[in-house]
Design an enzyme around this catalytic site. Structure first.
Site, PDB file in Angstrom:
ATOM      1  N   HIS A 179      40.888 -40.453  59.529  1.00 33.40           N
ATOM      2  CA  HIS A 179      40.714 -42.112  59.710  1.00 33.40           C
ATOM      3  C   HIS A 179      39.204 -42.437  60.408  1.00 33.40           C
ATOM      4  O   HIS A 179      39.116 -41.733  61.161  1.00 33.40           O
ATOM      5  CB  HIS A 179      42.082 -42.286  60.651  1.00 33.40           C
ATOM      6  CG  HIS A 179      42.688 -43.145  60.496  1.00 33.40           C
ATOM      7  ND1 HIS A 179      41.997 -44.178  61.344  1.00 33.40           N
ATOM      8  CD2 HIS A 179      43.274 -44.096  59.992  1.00 33.40           C
ATOM      9  CE1 HIS A 179      42.743 -45.255  61.864  1.00 33.40           C
ATOM     10  NE2 HIS A 179      43.367 -45.314  60.639  1.00 33.40           N
ATOM     11  N   CYS A 191      40.403 -47.578  56.767  1.00 33.69           N
ATOM     12  CA  CYS A 191      41.153 -48.543  57.657  1.00 33.69           C
ATOM     13  C   CYS A 191      40.470 -49.384  57.883  1.00 33.69           C
ATOM     14  O   CYS A 191      39.246 -49.912  58.769  1.00 33.69           O
ATOM     15  CB  CYS A 191      41.945 -47.505  58.295  1.00 33.69           C
ATOM     16  SG  CYS A 191      42.528 -48.831  59.525  1.00 33.69           S
ATOM     17  N   HIS A 209      44.198 -48.274  54.399  1.00 37.15           N
ATOM     18  CA  HIS A 209      45.179 -48.594  55.515  1.00 37.15           C
ATOM     19  C   HIS A 209      44.347 -50.937  55.479  1.00 37.15           C
ATOM     20  O   HIS A 209      43.653 -50.408  55.456  1.00 37.15           O
ATOM     21  CB  HIS A 209      44.715 -48.393  56.673  1.00 37.15           C
ATOM     22  CG  HIS A 209      45.447 -46.786  56.843  1.00 37.15           C
ATOM     23  ND1 HIS A 209      45.813 -46.062  58.462  1.00 37.15           N
ATOM     24  CD2 HIS A 209      46.336 -45.815  56.236  1.00 37.15           C
ATOM     25  CE1 HIS A 209      46.501 -44.981  57.552  1.00 37.15           C
ATOM     26  NE2 HIS A 209      46.523 -44.964  56.820  1.00 37.15           N
ATOM     27  N   ASP A 216      49.291 -51.654  56.660  1.00 40.18           N
ATOM     28  CA  ASP A 216      49.283 -51.182  58.064  1.00 40.18           C
ATOM     29  C   ASP A 216      49.633 -52.031  58.921  1.00 40.18           C
ATOM     30  O   ASP A 216      50.725 -52.903  59.094  1.00 40.18           O
ATOM     31  CB  ASP A 216      48.307 -51.596  58.020  1.00 40.18           C
ATOM     32  CG  ASP A 216      47.067 -50.032  58.870  1.00 40.18           C
ATOM     33  OD1 ASP A 216      48.116 -49.380  59.632  1.00 40.18           O
ATOM     34  OD2 ASP A 216      46.280 -49.466  59.312  1.00 40.18           O
ATOM     35  N   HIS A 217      49.402 -52.297  59.831  1.00 39.73           N
ATOM     36  CA  HIS A 217      50.559 -52.624  61.653  1.00 39.73           C
ATOM     37  C   HIS A 217      51.336 -53.517  61.108  1.00 39.73           C
ATOM     38  O   HIS A 217      50.052 -55.000  60.419  1.00 39.73           O
ATOM     39  CB  HIS A 217      49.432 -52.311  62.544  1.00 39.73           C
ATOM     40  CG  HIS A 217      48.733 -51.315  63.627  1.00 39.73           C
ATOM     41  ND1 HIS A 217      48.070 -51.068  64.357  1.00 39.73           N
ATOM     42  CD2 HIS A 217      49.074 -50.086  62.365  1.00 39.73           C
ATOM     43  CE1 HIS A 217      47.850 -49.935  64.547  1.00 39.73           C
ATOM     44  NE2 HIS A 217      48.531 -49.152  63.527  1.00 39.73           N
ATOM     45  N   TYR A 224      54.645 -51.188  63.925  1.00 39.37           N
ATOM     46  CA  TYR A 224      55.634 -50.205  62.910  1.00 39.37           C
ATOM     47  C   TYR A 224      56.696 -50.954  62.443  1.00 39.37           C
ATOM     48  O   TYR A 224      57.983 -50.236  61.963  1.00 39.37           O
ATOM     49  CB  TYR A 224      55.462 -48.754  62.932  1.00 39.37           C
ATOM     50  CG  TYR A 224      54.008 -48.334  62.681  1.00 39.37           C
ATOM     51  CD1 TYR A 224      53.507 -48.001  61.578  1.00 39.37           C
ATOM     52  CD2 TYR A 224      52.959 -48.026  63.217  1.00 39.37           C
ATOM     53  CE1 TYR A 224      52.608 -47.470  60.735  1.00 39.37           C
ATOM     54  CE2 TYR A 224      52.328 -47.556  63.144  1.00 39.37           C
ATOM     55  CZ  TYR A 224      51.745 -47.016  61.899  1.00 39.37           C
ATOM     56  OH  TYR A 224      49.949 -47.115  61.884  1.00 39.37           O
TER      57      TYR A 224
END
Ligand code: DNO
Length: 345
Positions: free
Chosen positions: A198, A236, A265, A310-311, A324
């Site tokens: 990542h 990401c 991501h 993702d977030h 999350y």
């Protein structure tokens, strides 16, 4: 492409059954969170995680993360024990059908933000990073507090870690990463697992600690360290997009061409001129990432790996783990599925 959703195990307030109800959600991304970094993951815990996920009609093929012990990043003599444990964890995960392991090589802190509750115009809240604020923080002062990290280290531990990193340069960190990869990648290859590093988040050094997985030059160096296709990346969009000089589309295209992308991501951020940012809804119009462009590249190169929203923001009064929650990530997943469907029309 396989859509998946991150779940923090039995202590996660979101029930697996709810995740299953998100359209086209077929996989769970998780980890064994109860084991200290560097130790072996009990086989029965791995098995029970898999059984839980499968009992809810989803697959468990991606682990995020198997964390890397600081002694490995520091290149200490004690790293051998932790590397052996890491290899064994790879084997154990392969045994239950895991295909991809996400990890990172960030010293001391993983993702960092200055605000976990940035209030947006529509009253939703997001994670945000203010560069001026982060550069003014000194982790070694008494009143240091970093959102999301306050309970992770005691002052004493933090001080010892910072001291240990004082003599570690970026080149040292690269060397230690190379050593680690050359140890673990053959094991991953043997058992059919792809390792997916990542990017550092944010993708530049903070608090005087080196950070190396930050830009295209870094990824090229990573690929040279170990040419195996098992040595790949978690692409990401939010982390790599947090630098104005990163052309994330050119990077993604190159890594897709090279067969290095094992996990996506896909989240959005609104990036400012000084590289500060706020996280936004997934839709392109709210942030700096063009999601249609990202997914068009995935289609063009026949990407067949894993992706996850993702977030998310906190919306609809949800009170959850920062980034999350269920609702905004579910909206993100639906939006991304819509792009994917339209691209295949
Ligand atoms: C943040 C995540 C990261 C990621 C790790 C992977 O929300 O994307 O914490 O899981 O960096 O090791």
């Amino acid at each position: 492409m396989k859509f998946s959703f991150r779940w923090y195990g039995p202590s996660d307030p979101i029930p697996l059954g709810y995740i299953r109800q998100i359209p086209n959600m077929t996989g769970i991304v998780s980890a064994i969170y109860s084991v200290p970094v560097g130790e072996l993951w009990p086989e029965k815990d791995i098995q029970s995680l898999k059984s839980d996920v499968e009992a809810h009609g989803m697959h468990f093929e991606v682990v995020e993360s198997v964390p890397v012990h600081e002694d490995i990043k520091l290149g200490k003599a004690t790293r051998s024990k932790y590397i052996e444990n890491y290899k064994e964890n790879i084997r154990r995960l392969a045994q239950v059908g895991v295909k991809t392991i996400c990890y990172n090589f960030m010293p001391v802190f993983d993702w960092t933000r200055t605000d976990l509750n940035f209030i947006n115009e529509d009253s939703s809240s997001s994670l945000a990073l203010d560069l001026k604020e982060i550069t003014s923080l000194d982790p070694l002062t008494e009143d240091f507090s970093l959102p999301g990290w306050d309970e992770s280290y005691s002052k004493h531990e933090l001080k010892a870690l910072f001291e240990a990193y004082q003599s570690v340069t970026e080149d040292d960190l690269w060397e230690n990463l190379g050593y680690f990869l050359n140890e673990i990648i053959p094991v991953a290859e043997e058992v059919g697992i792809n390792m997916a590093i990542h990017p550092d988040d944010p993708p530049y050094p903070i608090f005087g600690l080196p950070r190396i997985i930050t830009d295209n030059a870094a990824f090229q160096r990573l690929f040279e360290l170990n040419p195996s296709s098992a040595n790949g990346v978690t692409f990401c969009t939010g982390s790599l997009g947090a630098r104005n000089d990163n052309d994330i589309y050119a990077m993604l295209e190159d890594y897709l061409k090279k067969g290095k992308v094992h996990f996506m991501h896909t989240r959005n951020i609104l990036l400012h001129a000084d590289n500060s940012f706020e996280e936004t809804a997934h839709m392109s119009k709210y942030g700096s990432v063009d999601m249609v462009k990202v997914f068009s590249l995935l289609k063009q190169y026949h990407y067949n790996g894993y992706v996850r929203p993702d977030h998310g923001r906190m919306i609809w009064g949800e009170n959850g783990r920062p980034g999350y929650g269920l609702y905004d990530r579910a909206l993100g997943a639906s939006y991304l599925n819509g792009i994917w469907e339209a691209l295949h029309y």
